[in-house]
Design a protein around this motif. Sequence first.
Motif, PDB file in Angstrom:
ATOM      1  N   TRP A  74      -4.005  -2.652  17.619  1.00  0.00           N
ATOM      2  CA  TRP A  74      -3.642  -2.499  16.255  1.00  0.00           C
ATOM      3  C   TRP A  74      -4.693  -1.376  15.504  1.00  0.00           C
ATOM      4  CZ3 TRP A  74       0.016  -4.954  13.271  1.00  0.00           C
ATOM      5  CH2 TRP A  74       0.858  -6.178  13.893  1.00  0.00           C
ATOM      6  N   MET A  75      -5.357  -0.560  16.560  1.00  0.00           N
ATOM      7  CA  MET A  75      -6.244   0.479  16.132  1.00  0.00           C
ATOM      8  C   MET A  75      -5.537   1.302  15.084  1.00  0.00           C
ATOM      9  SD  MET A  75      -9.323   1.334  16.417  1.00  0.00           S
ATOM     10  CE  MET A  75      -9.867   0.778  18.027  1.00  0.00           C
ATOM     11  N   ARG A  76      -4.275   1.756  15.311  1.00  0.00           N
ATOM     12  CA  ARG A  76      -3.712   2.558  14.503  1.00  0.00           C
ATOM     13  C   ARG A  76      -3.242   2.022  13.033  1.00  0.00           C
ATOM     14  NH1 ARG A  76       1.071   6.057  16.760  1.00  0.00           N
ATOM     15  NH2 ARG A  76       0.192   7.289  18.509  1.00  0.00           N
ATOM     16  N   HIS A  77      -3.529   0.930  13.050  1.00  0.00           N
ATOM     17  CA  HIS A  77      -3.233   0.364  11.648  1.00  0.00           C
ATOM     18  C   HIS A  77      -4.154  -0.169  10.587  1.00  0.00           C
ATOM     19  CE1 HIS A  77       0.718   0.925  13.398  1.00  0.00           C
ATOM     20  NE2 HIS A  77       0.617  -0.043  14.092  1.00  0.00           N
ATOM     21  N   LEU A  78      -5.623   0.110  11.323  1.00  0.00           N
ATOM     22  CA  LEU A  78      -6.734  -0.350  10.451  1.00  0.00           C
ATOM     23  C   LEU A  78      -6.840   0.294   9.363  1.00  0.00           C
ATOM     24  CD1 LEU A  78      -9.306  -0.763  13.704  1.00  0.00           C
ATOM     25  CD2 LEU A  78      -7.820  -2.615  12.762  1.00  0.00           C
ATOM     26  N   PHE A 132       5.570  -1.303  19.579  1.00  0.00           N
ATOM     27  CA  PHE A 132       6.470  -2.074  19.265  1.00  0.00           C
ATOM     28  C   PHE A 132       7.295  -1.373  18.386  1.00  0.00           C
ATOM     29  CE2 PHE A 132       3.838  -5.435  21.060  1.00  0.00           C
ATOM     30  CZ  PHE A 132       4.410  -5.947  22.100  1.00  0.00           C
ATOM     31  N   ILE A 133       6.678  -0.942  17.219  1.00  0.00           N
ATOM     32  CA  ILE A 133       7.385  -0.141  16.006  1.00  0.00           C
ATOM     33  C   ILE A 133       6.661   0.998  15.864  1.00  0.00           C
ATOM     34  CG2 ILE A 133       8.566  -2.112  15.058  1.00  0.00           C
ATOM     35  CD1 ILE A 133       6.431  -1.848  12.945  1.00  0.00           C
ATOM     36  N   ASN A 134       7.298   2.170  15.465  1.00  0.00           N
ATOM     37  CA  ASN A 134       6.558   3.405  15.313  1.00  0.00           C
ATOM     38  C   ASN A 134       5.854   3.442  13.869  1.00  0.00           C
ATOM     39  OD1 ASN A 134       8.298   4.456  13.145  1.00  0.00           O
ATOM     40  ND2 ASN A 134       9.690   5.101  14.771  1.00  0.00           N
ATOM     41  N   GLN A 135       5.052   4.154  13.673  1.00  0.00           N
ATOM     42  CA  GLN A 135       4.164   4.594  12.486  1.00  0.00           C
ATOM     43  C   GLN A 135       4.928   4.453  11.429  1.00  0.00           C
ATOM     44  OE1 GLN A 135       0.582   4.343  12.739  1.00  0.00           O
ATOM     45  NE2 GLN A 135       0.725   3.945  10.650  1.00  0.00           N
ATOM     46  N   GLN A 136       6.037   5.188  11.323  1.00  0.00           N
ATOM     47  CA  GLN A 136       6.992   5.082   9.992  1.00  0.00           C
ATOM     48  C   GLN A 136       7.614   3.742   9.681  1.00  0.00           C
ATOM     49  OE1 GLN A 136      10.494   7.553  10.579  1.00  0.00           O
ATOM     50  NE2 GLN A 136      10.735   8.015   8.346  1.00  0.00           N
ATOM     51  N   GLN A 137       7.828   3.153  10.726  1.00  0.00           N
ATOM     52  CA  GLN A 137       8.383   1.759  10.406  1.00  0.00           C
ATOM     53  C   GLN A 137       7.522   0.824  10.076  1.00  0.00           C
ATOM     54  OE1 GLN A 137       9.901   1.590  14.554  1.00  0.00           O
ATOM     55  NE2 GLN A 137      11.968   2.174  13.963  1.00  0.00           N
ATOM     56  N   PHE A 138       6.006   0.995  10.373  1.00  0.00           N
ATOM     57  CA  PHE A 138       5.166   0.184   9.948  1.00  0.00           C
ATOM     58  C   PHE A 138       4.805   0.491   8.423  1.00  0.00           C
ATOM     59  CE2 PHE A 138       0.612  -0.378   8.830  1.00  0.00           C
ATOM     60  CZ  PHE A 138       0.431  -1.762   9.389  1.00  0.00           C
ATOM     61  N   ASP A 139       4.765   1.800   8.098  1.00  0.00           N
ATOM     62  CA  ASP A 139       4.575   2.366   6.824  1.00  0.00           C
ATOM     63  C   ASP A 139       5.569   1.996   6.022  1.00  0.00           C
ATOM     64  OD1 ASP A 139       2.183   3.493   7.719  1.00  0.00           O
ATOM     65  OD2 ASP A 139       3.044   5.338   7.946  1.00  0.00           O
ATOM     66  N   ASN A 140       6.690   1.956   6.182  1.00  0.00           N
ATOM     67  CA  ASN A 140       7.875   1.773   5.170  1.00  0.00           C
ATOM     68  C   ASN A 140       8.323   0.374   5.120  1.00  0.00           C
ATOM     69  OD1 ASN A 140       7.645   4.391   4.843  1.00  0.00           O
ATOM     70  ND2 ASN A 140       9.196   4.863   6.344  1.00  0.00           N
ATOM     71  N   LEU A 141       8.143  -0.570   6.264  1.00  0.00           N
ATOM     72  CA  LEU A 141       8.759  -1.891   6.387  1.00  0.00           C
ATOM     73  C   LEU A 141       7.646  -2.853   6.679  1.00  0.00           C
ATOM     74  CD1 LEU A 141      12.212  -2.414   7.772  1.00  0.00           C
ATOM     75  CD2 LEU A 141      10.242  -4.317   8.189  1.00  0.00           C
ATOM     76  N   TYR A 142       7.051  -2.814   7.792  1.00  0.00           N
ATOM     77  CA  TYR A 142       6.106  -3.894   8.186  1.00  0.00           C
ATOM     78  C   TYR A 142       4.911  -4.101   7.119  1.00  0.00           C
ATOM     79  CZ  TYR A 142       3.377  -6.932  10.995  1.00  0.00           C
ATOM     80  OH  TYR A 142       2.513  -7.837  11.486  1.00  0.00           O
ATOM     81  N   TRP A 143       4.273  -3.104   6.915  1.00  0.00           N
ATOM     82  CA  TRP A 143       3.008  -3.324   5.874  1.00  0.00           C
ATOM     83  C   TRP A 143       3.678  -3.455   4.456  1.00  0.00           C
ATOM     84  CZ3 TRP A 143      -1.121  -5.108   6.007  1.00  0.00           C
ATOM     85  CH2 TRP A 143      -2.260  -4.697   5.043  1.00  0.00           C
ATOM     86  N   PRO A 144       4.644  -2.701   4.118  1.00  0.00           N
ATOM     87  CA  PRO A 144       4.760  -3.023   2.557  1.00  0.00           C
ATOM     88  C   PRO A 144       5.201  -4.485   2.188  1.00  0.00           C
ATOM     89  CG  PRO A 144       5.932  -1.058   3.174  1.00  0.00           C
ATOM     90  CD  PRO A 144       5.001  -1.688   4.449  1.00  0.00           C
ATOM     91  N   THR A 145       5.885  -5.282   3.429  1.00  0.00           N
ATOM     92  CA  THR A 145       6.312  -6.368   3.223  1.00  0.00           C
ATOM     93  C   THR A 145       5.264  -7.513   3.599  1.00  0.00           C
ATOM     94  OG1 THR A 145       7.417  -6.303   5.321  1.00  0.00           O
ATOM     95  CG2 THR A 145       8.836  -5.865   3.346  1.00  0.00           C
TER      96      THR A 145
END
Lengths: 398, 58
Positions: A297-301, A261-274
């Motif tokens: 969610w395997m990539r984000h474990l 749904f979003i790419n890894q960079q967006q996860f790292d810079n936006l989804y996860w930090p907030t």
Amino acid sequence: MAQDKEQLYQQRLKRYVTAMRNEKPDRIPIRPFVAEFTAKYAGYNCQQVAHDYTMAFEAAVQCAGDFDWDAVVANMVYVWTGLSQAIGLKYYATPGLEIPVDTGFQYREPPEKDAFMKSDEYDALAADPTGFLYNVWLPRASNEVVQIGSPSTYRNNLSFLKGGMAMLSYFMAFGPQIQRLRTECGTVSAIAGIFKAPFDILADKLRGYIGLTMDLFERPDKVLKACEALMPHLLHVALSGADPEKNVPIGFWMHRGCTPFINQQQFDNLYWPTLKPIIQEIWRNGHQVLFYAEGKWMRHLEAFLELPEGSIVFHCDQDDLFEVHKKIGHRFAISGGIPNFLLAYETPDKVRAFCKRIIDEVACDGGYIMDASAIMQNEISIENIKAMTEFTREYGVY
Amino acid sequence: MKEIKIQQPTPKPGVCIEWEQKRKELPPIQGDEELFQRIWENNEALAYMYIWQVLLSF
């Protein structure tokens, strides 16, 4: 009899909480997230349990009384469409109206051009999220509420009065419902409170997924600022509904934050930090969060491993449960992972075989709660749920 | 990864209209201000809950 149920309740509570703390209880707890399945079992249709919450409550109690489950959600058909109709919310398809009587209620995301928040409104949202919701979002999301500046209407006024009173009556009914589960069934109420990630709220109810994905490229700083502005409010709502006894977790419904749904960079810079600081703060307040990880969610474990040990329970949906256990089972309890298609369309023997594999490979050291991958609707086979329950009870003893 | 701290916004979470704003609209308080503030904020919490629960739960 009442004493027996209380004894049973205390046994189940201890079992459920012990497993969620990633420890080994006396046996594997069973906590099925049964939604429209309860209607099927109790003889109701989807319209009845969606539009009359007393029927949904009754169905939940019938299931809890008949199945040897440790914990259930007091009403997993959570959206009372009587309330959404009173407010005039546009985005639900109600069984018996827009969809057939025996189809579960549906959330219908508007097309990009009709998004409830426009792409140039990030600053307004960030400046005052609550004011934005009342003044801009709700008039667009409701057929009854008029825009600020427009003449008020009878229907506008009724929407707030009926919506407010209906919401209060619904929420006030949960206390007695949870008490019924305890005294009549000896069953624990599985979760308390609600949480969603800032990014998911933008995607679900404000910009819509497609609009938000465009914004991530065209105005990423604005998206980040809006997520930051939502953080304290989402934390407040989560804590205000949490279990005062600090036994059961806050439910976190995860929608749009995983790849692809979003790419890894967006996860790292936006989804996860907030998201991460909120989970940390909830944990500092003594509450676990149930990550209801819809999708993959395997990539984000790896990121989740940054959280304090035991602070979450990870519910496995589309990921490989056995791989998830290898990656994060040493730090967090895990629930779910039985494919819904198996419970809906396969044989009881296949259900038992899958449960056996889970018990042997995932639950062997504790820290596991038996459940399906996704919320169970009315396609789930009653026979297969019985097989899952009875097999787990027989074989899942430590 | 960028570290983000949770902000302390105005109005604070849990209310729509802060007591400090409402107080300016009232005549001089002769009685117990804390009581007025507490009841104001309790009722504000209901309005706050309403919109955030509509957003999150419904």
